[in-house]
Scaffold this active site. Structure first.
Site, PDB file in Angstrom:
ATOM      1  N   GLU A   1      -5.697 -11.502-106.626  1.00  0.00           N
ATOM      2  CA  GLU A   1      -6.974 -12.495-106.424  1.00  0.00           C
ATOM      3  C   GLU A   1      -7.154 -12.742-104.981  1.00  0.00           C
ATOM      4  O   GLU A   1      -8.282 -12.536-104.189  1.00  0.00           O
ATOM      5  CB  GLU A   1      -6.896 -13.594-107.197  1.00  0.00           C
TER       6      GLU A   1
ATOM      7  N   GLU B   1      -2.163 -12.137-115.966  1.00  0.00           N
ATOM      8  CA  GLU B   1      -2.004 -13.492-116.557  1.00  0.00           C
ATOM      9  C   GLU B   1      -1.871 -13.593-118.016  1.00  0.00           C
ATOM     10  O   GLU B   1      -1.411 -14.622-118.631  1.00  0.00           O
ATOM     11  CB  GLU B   1      -3.111 -14.352-116.056  1.00  0.00           C
TER      12      GLU B   1
END
Length: 258
Positions: A114, A134
């Protein structure tokens, strides 16, 4: 945060920020997040800094995301880094006012992926892997990874997000997620060369262009009004006059950022 966890180096009108926790794959502590954000604020407010280059230490990882040990231990936020933390949160939607070049020295996953996506352009190692794993930890990519479908085909974004699996550098390039793929020893030089080409341009024009391009991807309905605002600012600026005069006089422009 240890003073050594985030290293800042000024190279002319480029600031290099280096994540420096190679023993933990440059994972992000809360203090580091605040430190990165504060460094962005400092760069935005420094008229002599035109571009930020973001990189990591070592050949194992650019960044593996948040420090899961610190996350599991919990604890209150550090009030002293809140301003920097808010600035860090601006990165994912392109709201930093200064161009950011990623020098992705190695694998970038989870929050590290990210963070790479938050860079305006990225040069990556051909040995790097990328992904948002995640879901494998019972989490989700809450730092911008769930906007991946605005940048690549939705089916591929969903596959990456729902499986948590990785892609290699060439696949990331083919998908348009990164700008250049080079051997690891060439990452920094290539990123600095790219940063230099960006820094040579007019600061106001760069800020306007960056904001409008990010808006066109994330909130296109906001573009017309902001473009009119920027036209008034940029077209009547000293830099616009200087750029035209320098072109006529066949010389390099001398920018003032106003």
């Amino acid at each position: 945060m240890s003073d050594d966890d985030l290293v800042t180096e000024q190279r002319g009108n480029v600031v290099v920020l280096r994540l420096n926790r190679p023993e933990s794959r440059n994972s992000l502590t809360r203090a580091m997040i605040g430190g990165i954000g504060q460094a962005i604020i400092d760069a935005e407010n420094d008229p002599d800094t035109r571009v930020v280059v973001l990189t990591g230490t070592g050949d194992k990882a650019f960044c593996s995301g948040m420090d899961l040990r610190e996350f599991a231990e919990g604890g209150p936020p550090d009030e002293g880094t809140m301003e920097g933390t808010r600035a860090f949160q601006r990165l994912g939607s392109g709201q930093a006012k200064i161009p950011i070049v990623g020098a992705i020295n190695a694998t970038a996953v989870a929050g590290g992926f990210e963070l790479m996506l938050a860079c305006d352009v990225s040069v990556v190692s051909d040995r790097a892997l990328f992904g948002i794993p995640e879901v494998k930890r019972g989490l989700f990519a809450g730092g911008g990874g769930t906007t991946l479908g605005s940048r690549i085909p939705l089916a591929i974004a969903l596959e990456l997000g729902l499986t948590g699996e990785y892609i290699d550098a060439e696949r990331a390039y083919d998908l348009g997620l990164v700008n250049r793929v080079v051997p690891p020893e060439q990452v920094m030089d290539s990123a600095l060369e790219l940063a230099g080409r960006i820094a040579a341009n007019g600061p106001l024009g760069l800020t306007a262009t960056k904001e409008l391009l990010w808006l066109s991807a994330l909130d296109p309905t906001a573009v017309p009004e902001r473009q009119m605002d920027w036209q008034q600012i940029v077209m009547h600026s000293e830099d616009a006059k200087e750029g035209s005069l320098a072109f006529v006089e066949k010389r390099a422009p001398v920018w003032k950022g106003r």
